[in-house]
Design a protein around this motif. Structure first.
Motif, mmCIF file in Angstrom:
data_model
loop_
_atom_site.group_PDB
_atom_site.id
_atom_site.type_symbol
_atom_site.label_atom_id
_atom_site.label_comp_id
_atom_site.label_asym_id
_atom_site.label_seq_id
_atom_site.Cartn_x
_atom_site.Cartn_y
_atom_site.Cartn_z
ATOM 1 N N TYR A 59 -28.337 19.912 67.821
ATOM 2 C CA TYR A 59 -28.223 21.367 67.845
ATOM 3 C C TYR A 59 -26.772 21.909 67.517
ATOM 4 O O TYR A 59 -26.487 23.076 66.901
ATOM 5 N N VAL A 60 -25.980 21.517 68.625
ATOM 6 C CA VAL A 60 -24.458 21.668 68.746
ATOM 7 C C VAL A 60 -23.718 21.678 67.207
ATOM 8 O O VAL A 60 -23.226 22.314 66.663
ATOM 9 N N ASP A 61 -23.902 20.533 66.668
ATOM 10 C CA ASP A 61 -23.354 19.739 65.484
ATOM 11 C C ASP A 61 -23.909 20.939 64.249
ATOM 12 O O ASP A 61 -23.125 21.467 63.512
ATOM 13 N N GLU A 62 -25.278 21.013 64.233
ATOM 14 C CA GLU A 62 -25.700 21.804 62.921
ATOM 15 C C GLU A 62 -25.363 23.563 63.195
ATOM 16 O O GLU A 62 -25.168 23.947 62.066
ATOM 17 N N ARG A 63 -25.099 23.802 64.281
ATOM 18 C CA ARG A 63 -24.482 25.470 64.347
ATOM 19 C C ARG A 63 -23.021 25.556 64.385
ATOM 20 O O ARG A 63 -22.504 26.520 64.294
ATOM 21 N N LEU A 65 -20.853 24.712 66.749
ATOM 22 C CA LEU A 65 -20.366 25.422 67.949
ATOM 23 C C LEU A 65 -19.303 24.743 68.419
ATOM 24 O O LEU A 65 -18.509 25.609 69.328
ATOM 25 N N PRO A 66 -18.942 23.468 68.274
ATOM 26 C CA PRO A 66 -17.724 23.090 68.685
ATOM 27 C C PRO A 66 -16.264 23.831 68.253
ATOM 28 O O PRO A 66 -15.141 23.477 68.802
ATOM 29 N N ALA A 67 -16.608 24.268 67.057
ATOM 30 C CA ALA A 67 -15.446 24.595 66.205
ATOM 31 C C ALA A 67 -14.698 25.689 66.938
ATOM 32 O O ALA A 67 -15.090 27.033 67.119
ATOM 33 N N CYS A 71 -9.386 22.730 73.167
ATOM 34 C CA CYS A 71 -7.654 22.755 73.055
ATOM 35 C C CYS A 71 -7.413 22.095 71.958
ATOM 36 O O CYS A 71 -8.005 21.048 71.404
ATOM 37 N N GLU A 72 -6.028 22.606 71.408
ATOM 38 C CA GLU A 72 -5.937 21.924 70.378
ATOM 39 C C GLU A 72 -4.562 20.843 70.666
ATOM 40 O O GLU A 72 -3.605 21.443 71.686
#
Length: 77
Positions: A59-63, A65-67, A71-72
């Motif tokens: 669910y997270v990957d397809e949307r 959401l982590p993008a 922190c970079e």
């Protein structure tokens, strides 16, 4: 049930209905290992239920959401 999630923050949880389905695959969540997730950056809206971590991850990957939500880090810093 009151649970602390950080300094000055808390959330109230309750047991979902017995017929609650997964937000990703629509399987009954209690047939598996259910997970409850809330978006607490937006007033801890309604919970989303997932039947397991694989469905939550998909669910997270397809949307996407982590993008932009981490922190970079750069090895030069």
């Amino acid at each position: 049930m009151e649970r602390s999630v950080g300094p000055g923050m808390s959330t109230t949880g309750s047991t979902p209905d017995a017929d609650e389905t997964c937000a990703y695959c629509e399987s009954p969540i209690f047939a598996h290992d259910p997970i409850c997730v809330r978006d607490c950056d937006d007033d801890c809206g309604s919970p989303a239920y997932f039947c397991n971590y694989a469905c939550l991850s998909a669910y997270v990957d397809e949307r996407g959401l982590p993008a932009g939500n981490a922190c970079e880090w750069s090895p030069e810093e």
